[in-house]
Design an enzyme around this catalytic site. Sequence first.
Site, PDB file in Angstrom:
ATOM      1  N   HIS A 198       0.809  -1.222   0.000  1.00  0.00           N
ATOM      2  CA  HIS A 198       0.000   0.000   0.000  1.00  0.00           C
ATOM      3  C   HIS A 198       0.843   1.273   0.000  1.00  0.00           C
ATOM      4  O   HIS A 198       0.347   2.330   0.332  1.00  0.00           O
ATOM      5  CB  HIS A 198      -0.911   0.020   1.231  1.00  0.00           C
ATOM      6  CG  HIS A 198      -1.867  -1.128   1.331  1.00  0.00           C
ATOM      7  ND1 HIS A 198      -2.827  -1.356   0.388  1.00  0.00           N
ATOM      8  CD2 HIS A 198      -2.004  -2.112   2.260  1.00  0.00           C
ATOM      9  CE1 HIS A 198      -3.537  -2.437   0.742  1.00  0.00           C
ATOM     10  NE2 HIS A 198      -3.043  -2.912   1.864  1.00  0.00           N
ATOM     11  N   HIS A 207      -7.757  -4.212  -1.414  1.00  0.00           N
ATOM     12  CA  HIS A 207      -7.112  -5.475  -1.767  1.00  0.00           C
ATOM     13  C   HIS A 207      -7.869  -6.109  -2.917  1.00  0.00           C
ATOM     14  O   HIS A 207      -7.797  -7.310  -3.134  1.00  0.00           O
ATOM     15  CB  HIS A 207      -7.074  -6.424  -0.575  1.00  0.00           C
ATOM     16  CG  HIS A 207      -6.641  -5.752   0.684  1.00  0.00           C
ATOM     17  ND1 HIS A 207      -7.525  -5.103   1.515  1.00  0.00           N
ATOM     18  CD2 HIS A 207      -5.414  -5.582   1.212  1.00  0.00           C
ATOM     19  CE1 HIS A 207      -6.851  -4.565   2.527  1.00  0.00           C
ATOM     20  NE2 HIS A 207      -5.578  -4.836   2.369  1.00  0.00           N
TER      21      HIS A 207
END
Lengths: 213, 334
Positions: free
Chosen positions: B57, B219
């Site tokens: 991330h 995700h």
Amino acid sequence: MQAFLNTNGSVIVEDLITVIQENRQYLSDIDGAIGDGDHGINMNKGFTLCAESLKETPGDLTHCLNTLSKILMTKIGGSMGPLYGFFFQSMAKKTGDNEKVNGQIFGEMLNAAVGSIQTISDARVGDKTLLDVLVPAAHTFNAYFAQGSDFLTALHEMKSAAIKGRDSTKEMIAKKGRASRLGERSRGVLDAGATSCCLILCTMADSIKKIIK
Amino acid sequence: MQKIINKANNVVEEMLAGYIRAMKDSVASTENDRVLKYKNAPVSGKVGIVTGGGSGHKPAFIGYIGKNMVDAVAVGEIFSSPPAQMFYDAFKAADAGQGVACLYGNYAGDNMNVKMAIEMANADGISVKTVVANDDVPSAPKNERNRRRGVAGEILMWKVGGAKAAMGAGLDDVIAAAQKAIDNTRSVGIGLSPCTIPEVGHPNFKIEEGKMEVGIGHHGEPGLEVAAIETSKEMAKRMADIVLPDLPFNKNDEVVVLISGLGSTPMMELCILFNDVADILDKAGIGIYHSYVGNYFTSLEMAGVTLTVMKLDEELKKCIDFEADSVGLRQFER
């Protein structure tokens, strides 16, 4: 009474390592359908680290279960690290210093595993999790054993219950974990945790058959 | 798979090694090779700010380590929570005796591991309190807000919590400010292309050419609907229609707007979208107090964007205005 020696029980964990390594891709593919596709990868990483550790410091079943648990809890995160970490730790507490593991103790191991999952998760049967395998498997084993079946017969029935439990997750809607946000769309796919739990219990049963006396 | 890697199963380790070498002026390693800390942590007299989560991330989470921001971070595998031990070691790295605020996102694995880590910390006499970010509107209905995921709103939670701690507030006040920040924040994402976890080797979900996934998670969790791709103006309207009524944001509110790319969407497109979001807010009479536009919270090489809006009060304004110096967010006091 049928039992196996704690010192011979290391083969159970060795077999578990093999089966998780062999199913790395399969578990990730199942997870990829409604999760993020890393269940097999993370399980394989943990169990492989355990194999390396056991090669250096081998021991009996209690030692192997403790080693596996410690690695899952300290090295593998996600939700499966703590869940299976507690799962194997609680089993190791039951095998403990016992020279032999009989059906009575194995039944307690299964119940302890159920209890350990419930201490860190509020999931229930029907939520599309590994409990859909573990709870009926523990219940079936203990019911057969209490009614006078021998260890092997109870193990055989436990396997059937585990497989049935795994397959039951296919039509469930996920209530826990990442898939739970999908609601209705989580239906039609096996739960990855339930699938790995079924592999673990069935492998344990098959390994015990090899060493039981 | 077009990636710059060596071994697919070693990307997190090698990324961390490179990161520490590149950012040695601001971050430092710890005894746990999966825990990074601010070079000056623990900062004497200050509540420690800790976060953690799966990798993939960037700049979240380690990019927010820095002055007046996050003190220590637990780094998990790609898209997977760090184990309890790492959170615990991060608490130890951040604690200066004033306690630790663990500000993290609402995911099953993180919840479990943080809970276990807090038990370990309490046994050691370290006081840890948490705020769990749940700003992602599409991930659950409003009456089940506690099930919503944490997404880019986490950055504003860290900014506010980090500033409050740096101002000298005690643990309870830091927690209250960070909680208010996330309670006042709403987000939504749109995905345009999938991402590939190196060890998986192929995308684990699909977005067809010409389609977009509205409400996608960080995700690749499926969103609310798959629709034909739209213009930036239409996307802005769609996102505003999801985010604004949920809090709700009203006329004369002052807000922070954070637009983050998901990894492979160019800055140019983020600016185009921001322009359209700003038009909508102007028309609604909502004042933009401060904006962040860039890649603040990504999902590997996913294409797409998240819109995050936070409603401000005087306390939150002060925290947003406070100086911050981290790789992912750097600003002078205004």
